[in-house]
Design an enzyme around this catalytic site. Structure first.
Site, short mmCIF file in Angstrom:
data_model
loop_
_atom_site.label_atom_id
_atom_site.label_comp_id
_atom_site.label_asym_id
_atom_site.label_seq_id
_atom_site.Cartn_x
_atom_site.Cartn_y
_atom_site.Cartn_z
N HIS A 87 0.36 4.21 1.07
CA HIS A 87 0.54 5.43 2.09
C HIS A 87 1.17 4.79 3.33
O HIS A 87 1.51 5.41 4.43
CB HIS A 87 -0.84 5.92 2.65
CG HIS A 87 -1.86 4.97 3.22
ND1 HIS A 87 -2.20 5.00 4.46
CD2 HIS A 87 -2.46 3.99 2.67
CE1 HIS A 87 -3.38 4.09 4.91
NE2 HIS A 87 -3.40 3.39 3.97
N SER A 146 0.80 -1.28 0.03
CA SER A 146 -0.05 0.09 0.11
C SER A 146 0.82 1.18 0.00
O SER A 146 2.00 1.33 0.67
CB SER A 146 -0.89 0.17 1.33
OG SER A 146 -1.45 1.29 1.35
N CYS A 177 -8.72 1.56 11.92
CA CYS A 177 -9.93 1.41 11.91
C CYS A 177 -10.84 0.95 13.18
O CYS A 177 -12.04 1.17 13.33
CB CYS A 177 -10.61 0.51 10.73
SG CYS A 177 -9.66 -1.06 10.64
N1 PLP Z 1 -3.21 -4.72 5.04
C1 PLP Z 1 -2.61 -4.16 6.32
C2 PLP Z 1 -1.61 -5.05 7.23
C3 PLP Z 1 -2.67 -2.89 6.88
O1 PLP Z 1 -1.98 -2.30 7.99
C4 PLP Z 1 -3.67 -1.97 6.13
C5 PLP Z 1 -3.67 -0.65 6.61
O2 PLP Z 1 -3.64 -0.15 7.76
C6 PLP Z 1 -4.29 -2.56 4.91
C7 PLP Z 1 -4.01 -3.89 4.54
C8 PLP Z 1 -5.00 -1.91 4.10
O3 PLP Z 1 -4.16 -0.92 3.33
P1 PLP Z 1 -5.00 0.21 2.67
O4 PLP Z 1 -5.06 1.39 3.90
O5 PLP Z 1 -4.30 0.93 1.52
O6 PLP Z 1 -6.39 0.04 2.11
#
Ligand code: PLP
Length: 388
Positions: free
Chosen positions: A197, A195, A322
């Site tokens: 960000h 990802s 979240c």
């Molecule tokens: N997977 C993990 C381990 C993460 O920490 C996150 C984001 O917190 C995600 C997936 C989701 O990524 P995105 O925020 O780019 O949707």
């Protein structure tokens, strides 16, 4: 007021070099990367340069990189792209909700899911994986590094088992990319998510490595973008930013930035624990990414700590962004065997490339005093301490 940000597992600031590289693609270079004229060729070339940079970070071929709208989408594409009713999927109890809830949805579609437990350090046992495999197991999806604790799973061993048994292996490497060197061949995975960000590129862009020859059902239908694996006009500035961040991450490894970050993290962790009683590290004894430490401070609520520190200028988190504000204790920490109280008393500190030694000094001056003050005014602390 001075503000120090130690919540980089939630999101990282876009680095100035990344922003600078992206800037022309918001104005001057605006073309649709699918257009055949000059403007389209310009942006197409930029997208392909970024694809090469991401491929270099992951140790794969550029054609094996699919750009997505973030880590969640990359995880969904891996999970739903490979499975059909009648299949069996193996995952773990500590996955990010992007995988956890995708797998929950699979069960509603007639796909059986086995969730492997973790031990007290937060690690999956590869022998449990061997035992869970069935003749109809199609996919194993186990994360590389956990977002709350930073604990790194034995992915190479998991990859080996999956290769031997000819089961697809997806790993969510969103919290590992840019923090530890990654090589899809060493891991032995077929799919790997990252990802933007989380690696100092913008929010809303990510990528999925898809090993050559792996056929995925797309999530959306539309044009034949991304070799028909992800329909929709490319987010050119975001992709360019992700490519630049990938380049900077590789340069960082060559300089030993990961070791510098680990030293800062260790100083923070040790400095806090030297001054605070009834506290400890969640995930102690397991390999961890260099930027993360998750600490429990018994007898107080993590939410109260986050708020008190924020009022003084320090940003930290209770875990997954979240789930902040939710009453439920972290599913990751409870899966590791922590009591609900201890899980609720846990705080994640996560560093980024922008953090300095002075930031750590600032946190060290603030955290112990804040914990002491919160415990002083906590009726729970008085009661529990009297019981002990
Ligand atoms: N997977 C993990 C381990 C993460 O920490 C996150 C984001 O917190 C995600 C997936 C989701 O990524 P995105 O925020 O780019 O949707």
């Amino acid at each position: 007021m001075r503000r120090v940000y130690l919540d980089n597992n939630a999101s990282t600031p876009v680095l100035p070099e990344v922003l600078e590289t992206m800037q022309p693609y918001f104005g001057e270079h605006f073309g649709n990367a699918s257009s055949i004229h000059h403007h389209g060729q310009e942006t197409r070339a930029a997208v392909e340069r970024a694809r090469q940079s991401v491929a270099d970070l992951l140790g794969c071929r550029p054609a094996e990189v699919v750009f997505t709208g973030g880590g969640t989408e990359a995880d969904n594409l891996a999970v739903f792209g490979l499975t059909a009713p009648g299949d069996h999927v193996i995952t773990s109890t500590i996955e990010h909700h992007a995988v956890l809830n995708s797998c929950k949805h699979l069960t509603e579609k007639g796909i059986e899911v086995t969730s492997l437990p973790v031990d007290g350090r937060g690690l999956v046992d590869p022998d449990d994986l061997r035992r869970a495999l069935r003749s109809n197991t199609k996919l194993v999806t186990i994360m590389f590094a956990n977002n709350e604790t930073g604990v790194i799973q034995p992915v190479d061993e998991i990859g080996k088992i999956c290769t031997e048994t000819e089961v697809y292996f997806h790993t969510d490497a969103v919290q590992a990319a840019g923090k530890v060197p990654l090589d899809v061949k060493t891991i032995g995975c077929d799919l790997l998510s990252i990802s933007g960000h989380k690696i100092h590129a913008p929010q809303g862009v990510g990528a999925l490595y898809v090993r050559k020859g792996t056929h995925l059902q797309p999530l959306f239908y539309g044009g034949s973008h991304e070799r028909s694996r992800r329909a929709g006009t490319e987010n050119v500035p975001g992709i360019v930013g992700l490519g630049k961040a990938a380049e900077l991450a590789l340069q960082g490894f060559a300089r030993g930035d990961d070791k510098t970050l680990a030293a800062l993290r260790d100083r923070l962790q040790q400095g806090i624990l030297a001054q605070v009683d009834e506290a400890g590290v969640n995930g102690n004894g397991a390999p961890r990414v260099p930027n993360t430490t998750n600490l429990y401070f018994d007898h107080i609520e993590g939410e109260a700590i986050v708020i008190a520190l924020d009022l003084k200028g320090l940003a930290v988190s209770t875990g997954a962004a979240c789930s902040s504000g939710a009453i439920e204790p972290s599913h990751v920490l409870t899966a590791m065997g922590l009591s609900a109280d201890r899980a609720r008393a846990s705080i994640r500190f996560s560093l980024g490339k922008q953090n300095t030694a002075e930031d750590i000094d600032f946190a060290l001056a603030l955290v112990p005093e804040t914990i002491a003050r919160l415990r002083e005014i906590s009726p729970v602390y008085g009661r529990q301490a009297a019981r002990n």
